[in-house]
Design an enzyme around this catalytic site. Sequence first.
Site, PDB file in Angstrom:
ATOM      1  N   ALA A  10      -8.150   1.496  -8.482  1.00 46.68           N
ATOM      2  CA  ALA A  10      -7.722   1.148  -9.845  1.00 46.68           C
ATOM      3  C   ALA A  10      -6.406   0.390  -9.769  1.00 46.68           C
ATOM      4  CB  ALA A  10      -7.558   2.411 -10.665  1.00 46.68           C
ATOM      5  N   GLY A  32     -10.566   4.001  -6.755  1.00 46.63           N
ATOM      6  CA  GLY A  32     -11.629   3.580  -7.685  1.00 46.63           C
ATOM      7  C   GLY A  32     -12.651   2.674  -7.014  1.00 46.63           C
ATOM      8  N   GLU A  49     -14.973   4.973  -5.470  1.00 45.62           N
ATOM      9  CA  GLU A  49     -15.809   5.560  -6.536  1.00 45.62           C
ATOM     10  C   GLU A  49     -16.897   4.580  -6.974  1.00 45.62           C
ATOM     11  OE1 GLU A  49     -12.255   6.657  -8.786  1.00 45.62           O
ATOM     12  OE2 GLU A  49     -13.032   8.703  -8.842  1.00 45.62           O
ATOM     13  N   GLU A 107      -5.357   8.609  -3.950  1.00 44.60           N
ATOM     14  CA  GLU A 107      -4.752   8.962  -5.244  1.00 44.60           C
ATOM     15  C   GLU A 107      -3.707  10.065  -5.133  1.00 44.60           C
ATOM     16  OE1 GLU A 107      -7.938   8.256  -4.798  1.00 44.60           O
ATOM     17  OE2 GLU A 107      -8.815   7.338  -6.572  1.00 44.60           O
TER      18      GLU A 107
HETATM   19  N1  CAA Z   1      -3.333  -1.755  -7.785  1.00 49.14           N
HETATM   20  C1  CAA Z   1      -2.563  -2.834  -8.033  1.00 49.14           C
HETATM   21  N2  CAA Z   1      -2.222  -3.751  -7.114  1.00 49.14           N
HETATM   22  C2  CAA Z   1      -2.683  -3.559  -5.866  1.00 49.14           C
HETATM   23  C3  CAA Z   1      -3.489  -2.468  -5.522  1.00 49.14           C
HETATM   24  C4  CAA Z   1      -3.818  -1.533  -6.553  1.00 49.14           C
HETATM   25  N3  CAA Z   1      -4.627  -0.475  -6.328  1.00 49.14           N
HETATM   26  N4  CAA Z   1      -3.776  -2.533  -4.205  1.00 49.14           N
HETATM   27  C5  CAA Z   1      -3.210  -3.653  -3.749  1.00 49.14           C
HETATM   28  N5  CAA Z   1      -2.543  -4.270  -4.746  1.00 49.14           N
HETATM   29  C6  CAA Z   1      -1.761  -5.517  -4.652  1.00 49.14           C
HETATM   30  C7  CAA Z   1      -0.455  -5.290  -3.918  1.00 49.14           C
HETATM   31  O1  CAA Z   1       0.531  -4.783  -4.792  1.00 49.14           O
HETATM   32  C8  CAA Z   1      -0.169  -6.683  -3.429  1.00 49.14           C
HETATM   33  O2  CAA Z   1       0.368  -7.435  -4.503  1.00 49.14           O
HETATM   34  P1  CAA Z   1       1.600  -8.452  -4.230  1.00 49.14           P
HETATM   35  O3  CAA Z   1       1.034  -9.502  -3.300  1.00 49.14           O
HETATM   36  O4  CAA Z   1       1.926  -8.972  -5.586  1.00 49.14           O
HETATM   37  O5  CAA Z   1       2.690  -7.652  -3.575  1.00 49.14           O
HETATM   38  C9  CAA Z   1      -1.519  -7.273  -3.137  1.00 49.14           C
HETATM   39  O6  CAA Z   1      -2.467  -6.472  -3.867  1.00 49.14           O
HETATM   40  C10 CAA Z   1      -1.903  -7.196  -1.660  1.00 49.14           C
HETATM   41  O7  CAA Z   1      -1.739  -5.851  -1.232  1.00 49.14           O
HETATM   42  P2  CAA Z   1      -0.818  -5.412   0.020  1.00 49.14           P
HETATM   43  O8  CAA Z   1       0.236  -6.425   0.273  1.00 49.14           O
HETATM   44  O9  CAA Z   1      -0.383  -4.011  -0.223  1.00 49.14           O
HETATM   45  O10 CAA Z   1      -1.899  -5.473   1.186  1.00 49.14           O
HETATM   46  P3  CAA Z   1      -1.880  -4.652   2.549  1.00 49.14           P
HETATM   47  O11 CAA Z   1      -2.992  -5.215   3.372  1.00 49.14           O
HETATM   48  O12 CAA Z   1      -0.511  -4.625   3.145  1.00 49.14           O
HETATM   49  O13 CAA Z   1      -2.240  -3.122   2.165  1.00 49.14           O
HETATM   50  C11 CAA Z   1      -3.521  -1.408   1.063  1.00 49.14           C
HETATM   51  C12 CAA Z   1      -3.523  -2.832   1.688  1.00 49.14           C
HETATM   52  C13 CAA Z   1      -3.270  -0.386   2.166  1.00 49.14           C
HETATM   53  C14 CAA Z   1      -4.923  -1.206   0.482  1.00 49.14           C
HETATM   54  C15 CAA Z   1      -2.435  -1.310  -0.010  1.00 49.14           C
HETATM   55  O14 CAA Z   1      -2.510  -2.452  -0.863  1.00 49.14           O
HETATM   56  C16 CAA Z   1      -2.532  -0.095  -0.864  1.00 49.14           C
HETATM   57  O15 CAA Z   1      -2.183   0.988  -0.429  1.00 49.14           O
HETATM   58  N6  CAA Z   1      -3.036  -0.235  -2.134  1.00 49.14           N
HETATM   59  C17 CAA Z   1      -3.142   0.843  -3.069  1.00 49.14           C
HETATM   60  C18 CAA Z   1      -4.335   1.721  -2.745  1.00 49.14           C
HETATM   61  C19 CAA Z   1      -4.419   2.886  -3.718  1.00 49.14           C
HETATM   62  O16 CAA Z   1      -3.537   3.721  -3.806  1.00 49.14           O
HETATM   63  N7  CAA Z   1      -5.547   2.944  -4.462  1.00 49.14           N
HETATM   64  C20 CAA Z   1      -5.805   4.020  -5.421  1.00 49.14           C
HETATM   65  C21 CAA Z   1      -5.502   3.552  -6.807  1.00 49.14           C
HETATM   66  S1  CAA Z   1      -5.592   4.862  -7.993  1.00 49.14           S
HETATM   67  C22 CAA Z   1      -7.232   4.996  -8.424  1.00 49.14           C
HETATM   68  O17 CAA Z   1      -8.073   4.290  -7.898  1.00 49.14           O
HETATM   69  C23 CAA Z   1      -7.528   6.011  -9.511  1.00 49.14           C
HETATM   70  C24 CAA Z   1      -8.955   6.253  -9.848  1.00 49.14           C
HETATM   71  O18 CAA Z   1      -9.611   7.105  -9.300  1.00 49.14           O
HETATM   72  C25 CAA Z   1      -9.616   5.553 -10.984  1.00 49.14           C
END
Ligand code: CAA
Length: 248
Positions: free
Chosen positions: A56, A99, A102, A122
């Site tokens: 998400a 998500g 999911e 999460e």
């Molecule tokens: N939401 C918003 N933006 C996100 C994102 C997310 N889930 N995941 C990645 N992005 C964005 C980053 O902020 C980044 O943006 P900028 O270029 O503007 O800085 C861009 O996408 C590229 O990401 P990274 O530079 O972080 O890429 P990476 O290869 O270094 O890392 C990753 C990849 C490990 C997946 C890392 O991006 C990360 O940890 N993302 C978040 C993952 C996460 O926590 N997901 C769970 C979300 S909560 C959820 O899903 C709730 C639910 O059940 C409904």
Amino acid sequence: MKNQVGIIELNRPERLNSLNRKMVSEILEALLAFESHEDIRVIVLTGNGKAFSAGADIEEMMGDNPISLELLDQFSDWDRLATIKKPIIGAVKGYVFGGGFELALACDLLIAAAGTEFSFPEVGLGVMPGAGGTQRLTKLVGRTKALEWLWTGKRISANTALNNGIINKIVASELLMEESMKLATILASQPPISLRLIKDSVNKAIDYSLHEGMQYERKNFYLLFGTEDQKEGMSAFVEKRKPNYQGK
Ligand code: CAA
């Protein structure tokens, strides 16, 4: 559309296909359009870039509160997504997180590129999955592994996902779409109403007791004898020819 297969590609690679609400609505819209499209028998859902989806959109939801979430009711889109009756194959690669995991678990079959990683991160954000993650994962892998993976947020390799029944197959990254389309084309040649009622019956197995499930299965079996495809399938067998199913 290709060979009666509808393809949906998540297309927000600059944010690793993180799912904002607009995107979830668009995925649902595309699924519903394919669901009602006569010529489409199978749906393939895939990502692009280095992620199927990183979950998400964290920035979008960080300011939410319980009441805004209740009023938004965003998960009703996810509920509708689970009502799609045509087969959905998820073709996943790279990050399948939160998500995104999911969404993958809401598909019927999953093909993953080698190197794909699955995770529910999460917990590291002070929340938990909200779109079926705790439920669907637990039903697939059991309570012990589900708790470990959900509590730690650890990354699960494609091999571990395969060994735990989460995915159907691992393929070389460059063959992901080719292999997914191969499977989709096999399904598209099968009698569509059989596929639909098999999905319906298998899904009932998750909620029903064995006795209830068997009663339910039986009714679906009987129903298929009202289709032209049952006549076609059995005639083709007797006449020693290939069946040609019309979905009627
Ligand atoms: N939401 C918003 N933006 C996100 C994102 C997310 N889930 N995941 C990645 N992005 C964005 C980053 O902020 C980044 O943006 P900028 O270029 O503007 O800085 C861009 O996408 C590229 O990401 P990274 O530079 O972080 O890429 P990476 O290869 O270094 O890392 C990753 C990849 C490990 C997946 C890392 O991006 C990360 O940890 N993302 C978040 C993952 C996460 O926590 N997901 C769970 C979300 S909560 C959820 O899903 C709730 C639910 O059940 C409904």
